[in-house]
Design a protein around this motif. Structure first.
Motif, short mmCIF file in Angstrom:
data_model
loop_
_atom_site.label_atom_id
_atom_site.label_comp_id
_atom_site.label_asym_id
_atom_site.label_seq_id
_atom_site.Cartn_x
_atom_site.Cartn_y
_atom_site.Cartn_z
N GLY A 177 0.91 -1.14 0.00
CA GLY A 177 -0.07 -0.07 -0.11
C GLY A 177 0.74 1.28 -0.15
N THR A 178 2.04 1.17 0.47
CA THR A 178 2.90 2.25 0.57
C THR A 178 3.44 2.68 -0.94
N PHE A 179 3.54 1.66 -1.45
CA PHE A 179 4.02 1.73 -2.87
C PHE A 179 2.90 2.50 -3.93
N THR A 180 1.47 2.07 -3.53
CA THR A 180 0.67 2.75 -4.59
C THR A 180 0.37 4.20 -3.98
N CYS A 181 0.41 4.50 -2.56
CA CYS A 181 0.28 5.83 -2.27
C CYS A 181 1.54 6.60 -2.68
N THR A 182 2.53 6.40 -2.67
CA THR A 182 3.65 7.11 -3.29
C THR A 182 3.59 7.45 -4.74
N LEU A 183 3.04 6.18 -5.25
CA LEU A 183 3.14 6.50 -6.71
C LEU A 183 2.05 7.56 -7.26
N ALA A 184 0.97 7.41 -6.43
CA ALA A 184 -0.24 8.30 -6.73
C ALA A 184 0.28 9.86 -6.35
N MET A 185 0.80 10.00 -5.42
CA MET A 185 1.53 11.35 -4.82
C MET A 185 2.46 11.96 -5.96
N ALA A 186 3.50 10.87 -6.46
CA ALA A 186 4.26 11.23 -7.46
C ALA A 186 3.67 11.79 -8.77
N LEU A 187 2.51 10.91 -9.18
CA LEU A 187 2.03 11.52 -10.33
C LEU A 187 1.15 12.59 -10.24
N THR A 188 0.48 12.96 -9.14
CA THR A 188 -0.31 14.09 -8.76
C THR A 188 0.99 15.33 -8.86
N GLY A 189 2.14 15.14 -8.41
CA GLY A 189 3.21 16.20 -8.29
C GLY A 189 3.79 16.60 -10.00
N THR A 190 3.52 15.74 -10.77
CA THR A 190 3.66 16.19 -12.12
C THR A 190 2.70 16.93 -12.82
N LEU A 191 1.51 17.14 -12.22
CA LEU A 191 0.53 18.21 -12.76
C LEU A 191 0.97 19.55 -12.74
N MET A 192 1.51 20.11 -13.53
CA MET A 192 1.92 21.23 -13.44
C MET A 192 0.97 22.40 -13.11
N PHE A 193 -0.14 22.39 -13.66
CA PHE A 193 -1.05 23.21 -13.54
C PHE A 193 -1.77 23.06 -12.13
N TYR A 194 -1.92 21.86 -11.89
CA TYR A 194 -2.26 21.63 -10.44
C TYR A 194 -1.36 22.17 -9.12
N VAL A 195 -0.11 21.88 -9.50
CA VAL A 195 1.02 22.34 -8.44
C VAL A 195 0.96 23.92 -8.69
N SER A 196 0.94 24.53 -9.77
CA SER A 196 0.98 26.13 -9.88
C SER A 196 0.01 26.68 -8.92
N GLN A 197 -1.10 26.20 -8.98
CA GLN A 197 -2.08 26.86 -8.15
C GLN A 197 -1.62 27.18 -6.41
N GLY A 198 -1.04 26.18 -6.24
CA GLY A 198 0.04 26.48 -4.93
C GLY A 198 0.87 27.51 -4.81
N LEU A 199 1.22 28.21 -5.98
CA LEU A 199 1.93 29.16 -6.41
C LEU A 199 1.50 30.63 -6.53
N ALA A 200 0.42 30.58 -6.44
CA ALA A 200 -0.57 31.85 -6.88
C ALA A 200 -1.69 31.99 -5.95
N ILE A 201 -2.22 33.39 -5.76
CA ILE A 201 -3.25 33.95 -5.04
C ILE A 201 -4.73 33.47 -5.68
N GLN A 202 -4.89 32.23 -5.56
CA GLN A 202 -6.10 31.60 -6.48
C GLN A 202 -7.01 30.74 -5.45
N LYS A 203 -7.99 30.46 -5.77
CA LYS A 203 -8.78 29.61 -4.96
C LYS A 203 -8.73 28.20 -5.23
N GLU A 204 -8.13 27.77 -6.17
CA GLU A 204 -8.01 26.44 -6.74
C GLU A 204 -7.38 25.35 -5.75
#
Length: 369
Positions: A177-204
């Motif tokens: 289960g740890t591998f599944t969790c880690t892989l999902a986190m790594a894939l989410t981290g590659t979504l640049m627009f997703y990550v970019s909203q943590g670098l802006a003053i936006q509601k996303e």
């Protein structure tokens, strides 16, 4: 769970070097007092998600590496953002150079904090600027605080997304289960627009966290036995928190929650109808309260969902941040509802194409101002 004594030495060394690099960058760019506040806020924005993840049953060294790398990237870009917002002539941390929605959110929050400037009109959802105003009340007016909050919310959403994947797939996927969790986190981290909203003053970023919390609870309905079909207090609180966040920050996202509740309940209605009913009641209550404080009516929600607004025009013209989607998906909003539903699995995978070089001629995917 990762005990402090079990944290790998290379990870500790890398974390120390990352923090030292952040300190050096902050003090090289900002005045000492501002640099200290920037460093403290950004370190805490990463420390909270890492601490929560380390206490979970899915915690692993690999997952900590994913979070640390993602935090390091976001922290350095945040320094760049703050420099662009606050160090130009006539601008400062409490009077930053923001544009578009970010400017409206900040001006609304600062107006309700100390009466400065006119109140922006036409804000549809006031949940995010209200959070900003609360931060200003606690910590003083500064663009640093909502930026650090969004960074923390994004990292928390990455963690909860990994936990959701593990909860949903275990024990279907016969692997750790740890591998599944880690892989999902790594894939989410590659979504640049997703990550970019943590670098802006936006509601996303707030929406990410709210949706992640509700999805985590819904995932728990997938493999429940008879003796675990009741709604636990922890899941109820997490689900309610997620619904409240979405209800005030962007009410329309609760439609996705309604659909999710229905799908999970109908899989085994005799077993899960009580739990599904309670979750639906919580979601409907959050929707009702949030919609009372929003400028959108339900009819306007329907117009948005049908693609009759600015989003459809963006797809039709192929301009702006959605241009890569137009290249890949074509005139999405001209398709029928059944066509769009059939495309849903492909659309989800398209998210991973956006950072690739053939969709942009520069680094616009980082959404930097």
């Amino acid at each position: 769970m990762i005990a402090r004594k079990n944290i790998p030495t290379p990870l500790l060394i890398a974390a120390t070097l990352a923090i030292l690099a952040l300190i050096a960058a902050a003090f090289a760019v900002f005045a000492p007092g501002d640099a200290l506040r920037v460093t403290t806020a950004l370190v805490l924005a990463g420390a909270v998600p890492m601490a929560i993840y380390s206490r979970s049953r899915c915690a692993s060294a690999g997952g900590m590496w994913v979070l640390m790398v993602l935090w390091g990237f976001m922290a350095m870009v945040s320094v760049m953002q703050l420099r662009a917002w606050c160090l130009e002539p006539t601008f400062s941390f409490d009077c930053p150079n923001l544009k578009s929605d970010a400017s409206n959110y900040y001006n609304w929050a600062i107006h309700h904090h100390d009466g400065r400037g006119p109140e922006p009109r036409g804000l549809v959802f006031k949940g995010f600027p209200l959070l900003m105003a609360l931060l200003f009340r606690l910590l003083g007016p500064s663009v640093l605080w909502p930026l650090a909050m969004n960074m923390m919310f994004t990292l928390l959403a990455v963690v909860v997304g990994g936990l959701t994947c593990r909860r949903l797939l275990h024990p279907v996927v016969e692997y750790k289960g740890t591998f599944t969790c880690t892989l999902a986190m790594a894939l989410t981290g590659t979504l640049m627009f997703y990550v970019s909203q943590g670098l802006a003053i936006q509601k996303e970023a707030s929406i990410y966290l709210g949706m992640a919390l509700t999805t985590y609870v819904l995932a728990g309905m997938a493999k429940q036995a008879d003796d675990r079909s009741r709604l636990t207090l922890r899941d109820a609180l997490l689900f309610a928190l997620g619904c409240v966040i979405m209800g005030f920050v962007r009410t329309t996202f609760l439609y996705c929650t309604f659909v999710g509740i229905g799908m999970m309940t109908m899989a085994r209605p005799r077993l899960l109808w009580r739990k599904g009913g309670l979750l639906m009641a919580l979601a409907l209550a959050a929707f009702a309260v949030g919609n009372m404080h929003a400028l959108y009516s339900v009819e306007q929600h329907i117009v948005i969902m049908e693609g009759s607004g600015a989003m459809s025009r963006t797809f039709l013209t192929g301009h702006g941040p959605s241009a890569p989607y137009t290249k890949i998906l074509g005139p999405y909003y001209s398709y029928s509802v059944t066509h769009r539903l059939a495309l849903l699995p492909f659309i989800m995978s398209v998210q991973f194409f956006i950072p690739f070089p053939w969709t942009y001629n520069n680094f616009d995917f980082l959404n930097l101002y």
